[in-house]
Design an enzyme around this catalytic site. Structure first.
Site, PDB file in Angstrom:
ATOM      1  N   ASN A  11       0.878  -1.069   0.045  1.00  0.00           N
ATOM      2  CA  ASN A  11      -0.022   0.042  -0.007  1.00  0.00           C
ATOM      3  C   ASN A  11       1.048   1.206   0.022  1.00  0.00           C
ATOM      4  O   ASN A  11       1.521   1.568   1.007  1.00  0.00           O
ATOM      5  CB  ASN A  11      -0.935  -0.118   1.351  1.00  0.00           C
ATOM      6  CG  ASN A  11      -1.628   1.174   1.401  1.00  0.00           C
ATOM      7  OD1 ASN A  11      -1.742   2.110   0.541  1.00  0.00           O
ATOM      8  ND2 ASN A  11      -2.179   1.356   2.652  1.00  0.00           N
ATOM      9  N   LYS A  13       0.201   4.230  -0.170  1.00  0.00           N
ATOM     10  CA  LYS A  13      -0.775   5.694   0.382  1.00  0.00           C
ATOM     11  C   LYS A  13      -0.223   6.448  -0.734  1.00  0.00           C
ATOM     12  O   LYS A  13      -0.051   6.447  -1.885  1.00  0.00           O
ATOM     13  CB  LYS A  13       0.141   5.868   1.647  1.00  0.00           C
ATOM     14  CG  LYS A  13      -0.138   4.493   2.446  1.00  0.00           C
ATOM     15  CD  LYS A  13      -0.010   4.717   4.057  1.00  0.00           C
ATOM     16  CE  LYS A  13      -0.151   3.237   4.808  1.00  0.00           C
ATOM     17  NZ  LYS A  13      -0.116   3.336   6.125  1.00  0.00           N
ATOM     18  N   HIS A  97      -9.489   1.239   5.173  1.00  0.00           N
ATOM     19  CA  HIS A  97      -8.181   1.418   5.673  1.00  0.00           C
ATOM     20  C   HIS A  97      -8.354   2.195   6.751  1.00  0.00           C
ATOM     21  O   HIS A  97      -9.006   3.314   6.725  1.00  0.00           O
ATOM     22  CB  HIS A  97      -7.018   1.975   4.679  1.00  0.00           C
ATOM     23  CG  HIS A  97      -5.742   2.044   5.386  1.00  0.00           C
ATOM     24  ND1 HIS A  97      -5.165   2.804   6.254  1.00  0.00           N
ATOM     25  CD2 HIS A  97      -4.741   0.988   5.344  1.00  0.00           C
ATOM     26  CE1 HIS A  97      -3.911   2.486   6.751  1.00  0.00           C
ATOM     27  NE2 HIS A  97      -3.561   1.404   5.918  1.00  0.00           N
ATOM     28  N   GLU A  99      -6.849   4.625   7.980  1.00  0.00           N
ATOM     29  CA  GLU A  99      -6.515   6.019   7.718  1.00  0.00           C
ATOM     30  C   GLU A  99      -7.851   6.653   6.978  1.00  0.00           C
ATOM     31  O   GLU A  99      -8.081   8.076   7.216  1.00  0.00           O
ATOM     32  CB  GLU A  99      -5.310   6.328   6.620  1.00  0.00           C
ATOM     33  CG  GLU A  99      -3.939   6.270   7.316  1.00  0.00           C
ATOM     34  CD  GLU A  99      -2.798   5.571   6.711  1.00  0.00           C
ATOM     35  OE1 GLU A  99      -2.735   5.571   5.470  1.00  0.00           O
ATOM     36  OE2 GLU A  99      -2.029   5.043   7.522  1.00  0.00           O
ATOM     37  N   GLU A 167      -5.191  -4.962  10.614  1.00  0.00           N
ATOM     38  CA  GLU A 167      -4.206  -4.149  11.018  1.00  0.00           C
ATOM     39  C   GLU A 167      -4.444  -3.370  12.116  1.00  0.00           C
ATOM     40  O   GLU A 167      -5.286  -2.387  12.226  1.00  0.00           O
ATOM     41  CB  GLU A 167      -4.131  -2.949   9.752  1.00  0.00           C
ATOM     42  CG  GLU A 167      -4.173  -3.722   8.450  1.00  0.00           C
ATOM     43  CD  GLU A 167      -3.377  -2.508   7.321  1.00  0.00           C
ATOM     44  OE1 GLU A 167      -2.133  -2.775   6.847  1.00  0.00           O
ATOM     45  OE2 GLU A 167      -4.139  -1.636   7.239  1.00  0.00           O
ATOM     46  N   GLY A 173       2.620   1.890  10.771  1.00  0.00           N
ATOM     47  CA  GLY A 173       3.812   3.053  10.670  1.00  0.00           C
ATOM     48  C   GLY A 173       4.201   3.458  12.064  1.00  0.00           C
ATOM     49  O   GLY A 173       5.188   4.542  12.098  1.00  0.00           O
ATOM     50  N   SER A 212       3.586  -2.441  10.404  1.00  0.00           N
ATOM     51  CA  SER A 212       4.874  -2.366  10.419  1.00  0.00           C
ATOM     52  C   SER A 212       5.619  -3.955  10.157  1.00  0.00           C
ATOM     53  O   SER A 212       6.522  -4.169  10.799  1.00  0.00           O
ATOM     54  CB  SER A 212       5.299  -1.940  11.987  1.00  0.00           C
ATOM     55  OG  SER A 212       4.965  -0.796  12.379  1.00  0.00           O
TER      56      SER A 212
HETATM   57  P1  PGA Z   1       2.995   0.282   7.772  1.00  0.00           P
HETATM   58  O1  PGA Z   1       1.394   0.322   7.041  1.00  0.00           O
HETATM   59  O2  PGA Z   1       3.525  -1.188   7.067  1.00  0.00           O
HETATM   60  O3  PGA Z   1       3.756   1.295   7.226  1.00  0.00           O
HETATM   61  O4  PGA Z   1       2.847  -0.075   9.077  1.00  0.00           O
HETATM   62  C1  PGA Z   1       0.539  -0.707   6.898  1.00  0.00           C
HETATM   63  C2  PGA Z   1      -0.789  -0.256   6.313  1.00  0.00           C
HETATM   64  O5  PGA Z   1      -1.149   1.088   6.919  1.00  0.00           O
HETATM   65  O6  PGA Z   1      -1.405  -0.812   5.345  1.00  0.00           O
END
Ligand code: PGA
Length: 251
Positions: A11, A13, A97, A99, A167, A173, A212
């Protein structure tokens, strides 16, 4: 239903430009090493889908979108429909997601409508769920996951048209990850719930872990029961790291 073939999806983003074609090229070069063992997908920003889909044609790497509107077309300035993603060459769309749930206040009902739209357009819906730190500390993880699963997954989900991504919000992140035992608990719970609602198809729906994931922890996390791959954010932006995660499935 045979054990689902794992999927490692990146992803990106809101990252990437035309110049990122070079990174995609590196992913394509390394993808052969794990071909047949794990499916690979890159979900770039919408501006790159057309070019990335063309560059990955006849390769083991598939392209997905990061979100879609529930309607197929209309007066929705700035939005992109599932049909448009499919037209551009995407085969999947990430929906729900954290976000989107946080910054755009998306509800389970909206996520479900988007997932339904993805299915309508012939895309696989990658439906994201996961608890916040407060919810985990209050021992509400499984309750939250149950509500999000029930509310966000469309009826008629099959092993082919839906992927669930667990997740934990606090792991995205941050460099933090749950223990393998905690991941096993949640994935086992999700599997049982999918099987209850969707029968044999629910046994085959892939359940990705996200939050992560890095080359250094991928092998341990991917070895957990009912973990059928990863949804990778930050580490998916570098071809070496993305391929290093996929390498958890190499042998
Ligand atoms: P990350 O994000 O691997 O940077 O923790 C995962 C995601 O948001 O799908």
């Amino acid at each position: 239903m045979p054990k689902p073939r794992p999927l490692v999806a990146g992803n990106w983003k809101m990252n990437g430009s035309k110049a990122s074609a070079a990174e995609l090229g590196k992913i394509l070069q390394g993808a052969g090493e794990t071909a047949g063992k794990v499916d690979l997908m890159v979900c770039p920003p919408a501006t790159l889908i057309l070019a990335f889909a063309a560059a990955t044609r006849d390769s083991p790497v598939q392209i997905g979108g990061q979100d879609c509107h529930a309607e197929p077309a209309g007066a929705f300035t700035g939005d992109i429909s599932a049909e448009m993603l499919a037209d551009a060459g995407a085969v999947a769309a990430i929906v729900g997601h954290s976000e989107r749930r946080t910054y755009h206040k998306e509800t389970d009902a909206e996520v479900r409508a988007k997932a339904r739209a993805a299915l309508r357009a012939g895309l696989t819906a990658i439906v994201c769920i996961g608890e916040t730190r407060e919810e985990r500390e209050a021992h509400k993880t499984l309750d939250v996951v149950a509500l999000q699963l029930d509310g966000s997954l469309p009826d008629g989900a099959t092993a082919a048209n839906v992927v669930v991504a667990y997740e934990p919000v606090w792991a995205i992140g941050t460099g933090l990850t749950p223990t393998p035992a905690d991941v096993a608990d949640v994935h086992g719970f999700i599997r049982r719930r999918l099987a209850e609602r969707f029968g044999a198809e629910g046994e085959g729906i892939r359940i990705l872990y996200g939050g992560s994931v890095k080359p250094a922890n991928a092998k341990e996390l991917m070895a957990v029961a009912e973990v059928n791959g990863a949804l990778v954010g930050g580490a998916s932006l570098k071809a070496d790291d993305f391929l290093g995660i996929a390498a958890a499935y190499r042998d």
